[in-house]
Each structure stands twice: as C-alpha cells, then as structure tokens.
Design a protein around this motif. Sequence first.
Motif, PDB file in Angstrom:
ATOM      1  N   ALA A 228      21.046 -36.619   4.313  1.00 25.36           N
ATOM      2  CA  ALA A 228      21.318 -36.278   2.900  1.00 25.36           C
ATOM      3  C   ALA A 228      22.601 -35.432   2.803  1.00 25.36           C
ATOM      4  CB  ALA A 228      20.120 -35.596   2.261  1.00 25.36           C
ATOM      5  N   CYS A 229      22.542 -34.267   2.164  1.00 25.70           N
ATOM      6  CA  CYS A 229      23.749 -33.436   2.010  1.00 25.70           C
ATOM      7  C   CYS A 229      23.888 -32.471   3.189  1.00 25.70           C
ATOM      8  CB  CYS A 229      23.688 -32.631   0.722  1.00 25.70           C
ATOM      9  SG  CYS A 229      23.396 -33.623  -0.723  1.00 25.70           S
ATOM     10  N   ASP A 230      22.965 -32.574   4.140  1.00 29.21           N
ATOM     11  CA  ASP A 230      22.953 -31.688   5.305  1.00 29.21           C
ATOM     12  C   ASP A 230      22.845 -30.216   4.903  1.00 29.21           C
ATOM     13  OD1 ASP A 230      22.848 -31.256   8.027  1.00 29.21           O
ATOM     14  OD2 ASP A 230      25.035 -31.135   8.271  1.00 29.21           O
ATOM     15  N   SER A 231      22.182 -29.972   3.796  1.00 28.12           N
ATOM     16  CA  SER A 231      22.058 -28.581   3.336  1.00 28.12           C
ATOM     17  C   SER A 231      21.232 -27.733   4.304  1.00 28.12           C
ATOM     18  CB  SER A 231      21.437 -28.530   1.929  1.00 28.12           C
ATOM     19  OG  SER A 231      22.343 -29.059   1.000  1.00 28.12           O
ATOM     20  N   TYR A 232      20.472 -28.387   5.173  1.00 28.11           N
ATOM     21  CA  TYR A 232      19.731 -27.623   6.183  1.00 28.11           C
ATOM     22  C   TYR A 232      20.724 -26.806   7.018  1.00 28.11           C
ATOM     23  CZ  TYR A 232      16.285 -26.489   9.800  1.00 28.11           C
ATOM     24  OH  TYR A 232      15.457 -25.821  10.665  1.00 28.11           O
ATOM     25  N   HIS A 233      21.934 -27.363   7.193  1.00 30.17           N
ATOM     26  CA  HIS A 233      22.962 -26.619   7.936  1.00 30.17           C
ATOM     27  C   HIS A 233      24.016 -26.014   7.021  1.00 30.17           C
ATOM     28  CE1 HIS A 233      21.389 -29.600  10.942  1.00 30.17           C
ATOM     29  NE2 HIS A 233      21.176 -28.450  11.547  1.00 30.17           N
ATOM     30  N   LYS A 234      24.159 -26.577   5.835  1.00 26.95           N
ATOM     31  CA  LYS A 234      25.280 -26.149   4.984  1.00 26.95           C
ATOM     32  C   LYS A 234      24.832 -25.327   3.771  1.00 26.95           C
ATOM     33  CE  LYS A 234      28.654 -29.180   4.460  1.00 26.95           C
ATOM     34  NZ  LYS A 234      29.791 -28.903   5.321  1.00 26.95           N
ATOM     35  N   TYR A 235      23.650 -24.703   3.870  1.00 27.95           N
ATOM     36  CA  TYR A 235      23.117 -23.996   2.697  1.00 27.95           C
ATOM     37  C   TYR A 235      24.024 -22.850   2.249  1.00 27.95           C
ATOM     38  CZ  TYR A 235      21.491 -20.407   5.953  1.00 27.95           C
ATOM     39  OH  TYR A 235      21.458 -19.427   6.904  1.00 27.95           O
ATOM     40  N   LYS A 236      24.739 -22.271   3.202  1.00 37.35           N
ATOM     41  CA  LYS A 236      25.620 -21.148   2.799  1.00 37.35           C
ATOM     42  C   LYS A 236      26.726 -21.639   1.877  1.00 37.35           C
ATOM     43  CE  LYS A 236      24.813 -18.162   6.680  1.00 37.35           C
ATOM     44  NZ  LYS A 236      25.262 -17.234   7.669  1.00 37.35           N
ATOM     45  N   GLU A 237      27.207 -22.840   2.194  1.00 34.36           N
ATOM     46  CA  GLU A 237      28.255 -23.434   1.354  1.00 34.36           C
ATOM     47  C   GLU A 237      27.707 -23.711  -0.063  1.00 34.36           C
ATOM     48  OE1 GLU A 237      30.899 -27.337   1.711  1.00 34.36           O
ATOM     49  OE2 GLU A 237      30.475 -26.426   3.659  1.00 34.36           O
ATOM     50  N   ASP A 238      26.470 -24.211  -0.122  1.00 32.63           N
ATOM     51  CA  ASP A 238      25.857 -24.490  -1.428  1.00 32.63           C
ATOM     52  C   ASP A 238      25.721 -23.199  -2.241  1.00 32.63           C
ATOM     53  OD1 ASP A 238      25.633 -27.093  -0.610  1.00 32.63           O
ATOM     54  OD2 ASP A 238      23.497 -26.976  -0.120  1.00 32.63           O
ATOM     55  N   VAL A 239      25.248 -22.157  -1.591  1.00 34.78           N
ATOM     56  CA  VAL A 239      25.054 -20.886  -2.304  1.00 34.78           C
ATOM     57  C   VAL A 239      26.405 -20.353  -2.792  1.00 34.78           C
ATOM     58  CG1 VAL A 239      24.287 -18.482  -2.084  1.00 34.78           C
ATOM     59  CG2 VAL A 239      22.911 -20.336  -1.081  1.00 34.78           C
ATOM     60  N   ALA A 240      27.440 -20.541  -1.985  1.00 35.09           N
ATOM     61  CA  ALA A 240      28.772 -20.076  -2.409  1.00 35.09           C
ATOM     62  C   ALA A 240      29.212 -20.820  -3.677  1.00 35.09           C
ATOM     63  CB  ALA A 240      29.782 -20.283  -1.287  1.00 35.09           C
ATOM     64  N   LEU A 241      28.894 -22.113  -3.761  1.00 34.22           N
ATOM     65  CA  LEU A 241      29.261 -22.878  -4.967  1.00 34.22           C
ATOM     66  C   LEU A 241      28.501 -22.353  -6.185  1.00 34.22           C
ATOM     67  CD1 LEU A 241      29.286 -26.609  -3.701  1.00 34.22           C
ATOM     68  CD2 LEU A 241      31.206 -25.015  -3.856  1.00 34.22           C
ATOM     69  N   VAL A 242      27.211 -22.083  -5.986  1.00 33.71           N
ATOM     70  CA  VAL A 242      26.381 -21.575  -7.096  1.00 33.71           C
ATOM     71  C   VAL A 242      26.943 -20.239  -7.575  1.00 33.71           C
ATOM     72  CG1 VAL A 242      24.075 -20.776  -7.729  1.00 33.71           C
ATOM     73  CG2 VAL A 242      24.311 -22.780  -6.268  1.00 33.71           C
ATOM     74  N   LYS A 243      27.295 -19.399  -6.617  1.00 38.04           N
ATOM     75  CA  LYS A 243      27.841 -18.080  -6.962  1.00 38.04           C
ATOM     76  C   LYS A 243      29.157 -18.233  -7.734  1.00 38.04           C
ATOM     77  CE  LYS A 243      29.316 -13.727  -5.183  1.00 38.04           C
ATOM     78  NZ  LYS A 243      29.502 -12.803  -4.127  1.00 38.04           N
ATOM     79  N   ALA A 244      29.993 -19.127  -7.243  1.00 37.88           N
ATOM     80  CA  ALA A 244      31.307 -19.307  -7.892  1.00 37.88           C
ATOM     81  C   ALA A 244      31.142 -19.810  -9.334  1.00 37.88           C
ATOM     82  CB  ALA A 244      32.152 -20.285  -7.083  1.00 37.88           C
ATOM     83  N   MET A 245      30.028 -20.498  -9.610  1.00 32.12           N
ATOM     84  CA  MET A 245      29.816 -20.980 -10.984  1.00 32.12           C
ATOM     85  C   MET A 245      29.217 -19.898 -11.877  1.00 32.12           C
ATOM     86  SD  MET A 245      28.548 -24.920 -10.400  1.00 32.12           S
ATOM     87  CE  MET A 245      28.802 -25.493 -12.071  1.00 32.12           C
ATOM     88  N   GLY A 246      28.907 -18.755 -11.302  1.00 33.32           N
ATOM     89  CA  GLY A 246      28.425 -17.625 -12.108  1.00 33.32           C
ATOM     90  C   GLY A 246      27.008 -17.821 -12.623  1.00 33.32           C
ATOM     91  N   LEU A 247      26.173 -18.543 -11.859  1.00 32.61           N
ATOM     92  CA  LEU A 247      24.840 -18.903 -12.351  1.00 32.61           C
ATOM     93  C   LEU A 247      23.794 -17.821 -12.071  1.00 32.61           C
ATOM     94  CD1 LEU A 247      25.112 -22.564 -11.089  1.00 32.61           C
ATOM     95  CD2 LEU A 247      25.094 -21.840 -13.487  1.00 32.61           C
ATOM     96  N   ASP A 248      22.760 -17.818 -12.904  1.00 29.47           N
ATOM     97  CA  ASP A 248      21.661 -16.865 -12.719  1.00 29.47           C
ATOM     98  C   ASP A 248      20.633 -17.396 -11.727  1.00 29.47           C
ATOM     99  OD1 ASP A 248      22.337 -15.005 -15.035  1.00 29.47           O
ATOM    100  OD2 ASP A 248      22.189 -16.929 -16.071  1.00 29.47           O
ATOM    101  N   TYR A 249      20.352 -18.712 -11.819  1.00 30.80           N
ATOM    102  CA  TYR A 249      19.270 -19.308 -11.019  1.00 30.80           C
ATOM    103  C   TYR A 249      19.774 -20.432 -10.125  1.00 30.80           C
ATOM    104  CZ  TYR A 249      15.404 -17.232 -13.708  1.00 30.80           C
ATOM    105  OH  TYR A 249      14.495 -16.384 -14.284  1.00 30.80           O
ATOM    106  N   TYR A 250      19.171 -20.525  -8.952  1.00 30.39           N
ATOM    107  CA  TYR A 250      19.314 -21.701  -8.103  1.00 30.39           C
ATOM    108  C   TYR A 250      17.916 -22.250  -7.899  1.00 30.39           C
ATOM    109  CZ  TYR A 250      20.746 -24.562  -4.068  1.00 30.39           C
ATOM    110  OH  TYR A 250      21.007 -25.602  -3.196  1.00 30.39           O
ATOM    111  N   ARG A 251      17.643 -23.409  -8.511  1.00 35.29           N
ATOM    112  CA  ARG A 251      16.307 -24.012  -8.338  1.00 35.29           C
ATOM    113  C   ARG A 251      16.326 -24.908  -7.095  1.00 35.29           C
ATOM    114  NH1 ARG A 251      13.429 -28.934 -11.338  1.00 35.29           N
ATOM    115  NH2 ARG A 251      11.502 -28.795 -10.160  1.00 35.29           N
ATOM    116  N   LEU A 252      15.393 -24.656  -6.202  1.00 38.44           N
ATOM    117  CA  LEU A 252      15.301 -25.430  -4.965  1.00 38.44           C
ATOM    118  C   LEU A 252      13.833 -25.674  -4.680  1.00 38.44           C
ATOM    119  CD1 LEU A 252      14.450 -23.362  -2.225  1.00 38.44           C
ATOM    120  CD2 LEU A 252      16.286 -22.183  -3.451  1.00 38.44           C
ATOM    121  N   SER A 253      13.531 -26.588  -3.753  1.00 34.72           N
ATOM    122  CA  SER A 253      12.122 -26.753  -3.398  1.00 34.72           C
ATOM    123  C   SER A 253      11.910 -26.484  -1.914  1.00 34.72           C
ATOM    124  CB  SER A 253      11.618 -28.143  -3.788  1.00 34.72           C
ATOM    125  OG  SER A 253      12.018 -29.112  -2.850  1.00 34.72           O
TER     126      SER A 253
END
Length: 494
Positions: free
Chosen positions: A74-99
Amino acid sequence: MKVTVLIVCLFSTSLADDPINTRYFPKDFKFGVANAATQIEGGWNEDGKGETIWDYWAHNYPEKIADRSTPDIACDSYHKYKEDVALVKAMGLDYYRLSIAWSRILPTGHPDKINQAGVRYYKNLFAELKEAEVEPMVTLYHWDLPQPLQDEYGGWLNETVVNLFAEYAKICFELFQDDVKMWITINEPKQVCHDGYGTGGAAPGVVSNGVGEYVCAKNILLAHAKAYHVYDDEFRAKNQGRIAMVIDTTWYEPGSDSEEDQEASERIVQFMLGLYGNPIFNGNWPQVVINRVALRSEQEGFATSRLPVLTDEEIAYIKGTYDYLALNHYSTYMVNATAEPAIGDPNFGTDTNVVAWRPPDWPSGSGSWIAIVPWGLRHLLVWLKKTYGNQEIVITENGLSDNTGTLEDDDRISYYQGYLSACLDAIYEDGVNLTTYTAWSIIDDWEWGAGYTSFLGMYRVNFTDPERTRTPRKSAAWFTNMVKTRCLVDTCTE
Ligand code: BGC
C-alpha cells in the motif's frame, strides 16, 4: 408523473450551484483527515501481524480487485508514518483519523497473545502525533477482521465474534488510554454487512442477500455496544475521552413531491443508515424496516422475519451507546417508489422497494462513483437532526475520487468547497450541531475492490516507486489555506 420528476431534476440541479457560504467556520470547529490501516499501512505480515479477510481476499481472489493488486505494501505507512504525520502537521489539522489493525495487535484475533511489535508501531505513531500537536481519532475496526475469526466462526455471522471484538477493544483501551481520547468502534457497518455478508461483493465474500446481512447487523451492533459499555464502565473516568460508531449513507432525495416518493426516500435512508442509527439513538430497528422485512419474509414462506428480533434487553443495551454522531457521506441519488417486486429469493434491494437514479448532468470526478451534490449533505444533516435529536455531529469521511490521479485536481477543490459550504449552511441556517469535518483523504490509498485505480488523496502516492513518494495535488494547498483562514472564499464575514 414524468413532468413532476423533470421539474424536480431542474430544481435539484440548480441547487447544486448554490453560492458558496461566506461565513467563517466557528472558532472551535475542528478539521482533520482520515484513512485506515489496510489502505495505507502495508507490512501485511511484518513483525508478527496476522492475516486479515482483506489480505486473504486479495491474495486468493485477485479477479475481485480491479487491478489485481493487494494491500501488501500500500502506501508503506508502516515504515513511513513519520512522513504522513509531517504532512498532517503542515496542513495545520486538529485530527488525524486512523485505524488500528486488529491482527497487528492480536494476530489470530484472540486475546491470548499480544503482538508487542504491533503495539510499538501504534505507540510510536501516537508519540509522533503528540509531538506534532495533532490529536488521533482512532477506529478500532475498519473492515479488517482477522482471517482466523472468519475461518473458525464465520466472522460477523457468529455471536462469539461480538465478545472477541469487545475483548480486543478492551486491550486497545488499556494499551492506548494515555494516547487516545477520540475513539470509534466500527467504521460503516452497512458496508461490512451488506457487501461482506449480503451481496458478497467484498471480503469475506459471503453471499446471503437479505439474510446474512441482517444477522451481521445485529451482531455488529451488539459488538459496538459491548465495546461502548466496557469503555464506559472501566475507562471513561480515567481516559476522559469519547466513543461512537461511524454510520454512513448516501443521501436519497425524493424524486418528486408525491407522498410515495417522500416515503421512498425515508424508507431507503432507514434501510441504509437507520438500520444502525436507530438502535443506537432511538432504540430498536426502524419500524419501516421491521414491517417491510416481516411482510416480505412471510410472503416468501419464512416462518419468522429474516430480520432478527432485538429483545427488550438488547434494545436497552444498544440504545444510548454514543458520545457523538459520527457520519461518513460521499454523494446523493434521487429516489422513487416502485411497484412491489414479485416474491422470489430474499433480497435487500426488494426489501427496500425503491429505484434510485441520477440526472445525467450532475457533475462528478472523472470515472468516479461520486456525484458532486453538496446540498445532499445538508439535507442529510437536517434529517439526522430531525430523526435523532440535535446530537453533536462529527463528519468522519467526505471526499471525491477520480481515476486519473491528476495533480491539477480542480474537481476535488470544488467538491470540498461545495460540501464545506453545505456544512456552513447546516450550522448557521439549520442549527445543526456539526463540530468537526474530517476529509477522506490526505494520501491516495488501496481502495479495496478498486485497488490502486481510484484516487482520493490530496497527495498523490506513486505506487510503482519503492519509496511510495507523496506529491501534493492542487487540493492540498487549497485545503491547507482553508483550514488556516477558516473561510471558503477570498473574504469571509463573522
Ligand atoms: C470507506 C473508506 C473508503 C472510502 C472511499 C468509505 O466507504 O470507509 O475506507 O476508502 O469509502 O471509497
């Protein structure tokens, strides 16, 4: 009749061009983005994770997935989760919904062995979010039943799974009580039951139209309620969080102002959403669903209704198991009543007894199943307020797919702008208590049966690149600016 329908179509189409609301979002309104474990994590069998029904489905029935792909990487977020969180932060968001993937924590689905590597993965992800000052919104079940529970018990058709889900939920509450305050038990039970145990079009592929899906509906409601009560009794005081189940529906607008079509609209929404919402917010199945399924079951020769009874005790146990109303919504259909279909095999569709259709001029994303009809969301929000009282509503998914993956995703921008405008209309004009909007999605993902052929991300993911590079689309900048200004146009008013 035809004339009336035509007039309604024109009326509806003009509503699609409603002006964009120029008010600011309320100061405490929250924004987020959403995704799910199977769709982004990859690492499908890494560090002790067990197989899910979707791993099994994609591996064993490749013809069921549009591009014969799997969610293995898939998106390999198992290894790249830090990159995903950085994107969420850069968008100025309050919530990150994940399962959380049940089988990453409990590889067989049973509570006897906790997979510490899986726990570490989520602990690290939550730590990263904390550092970024983004709050996690955590779904415990986004369709990924551990495969052993399907093999051993027949999955959601068996009551044993109700208890196993509650045990898994309890383990998660215990493990992550310092990290998570916004909980979701189950995502879209309708898709789980209708597609998974009714039509069989999705994993685990059980074909039991009009029978299995109702059994599944009862079990999944009991599983949700049990997890809610565990949380309420043992964790709420310390965790101080909130918990709900995500319900979803397309909006079905009456195809005319005739009584039959108004009833058809009400009936189909009750079958699609009320089947799950009514037991939680009002108690018991919706009366129209009870009546229709009983009537058709009898005519089909069943001794009792195909819709299982909820006992008084079960009704009381399920009613009130919510701290907010979590809603996924993507699109709208028009709907008309139709003549009673002939009696034949049991079927959810004939139980509902409506015809749904779309005017050809409704815009949509390229190759998308989603027509862009913002007023449909507003009508749905008003329906929810009328039917379930003025609950706090959290939109947990909303977004537009296309099949081109273009970076110049102007359609997605107009979708978000229109739907967010409908949210403002609902808040300011209709007094709907909508507090949060979570978009689907920040990055492209594995879209279940559509594999990697349907794109909903504000960031493109290159699925042929081993690095799974994320590249912003035009919508990412638009959404980021919207969150910052809390405004959908150039200049807003209070
Ligand atoms: C599901 C998501 C899915 C989205 C878009 C929703 O029904 O919860 O998992 O990606 O639709 O297709």
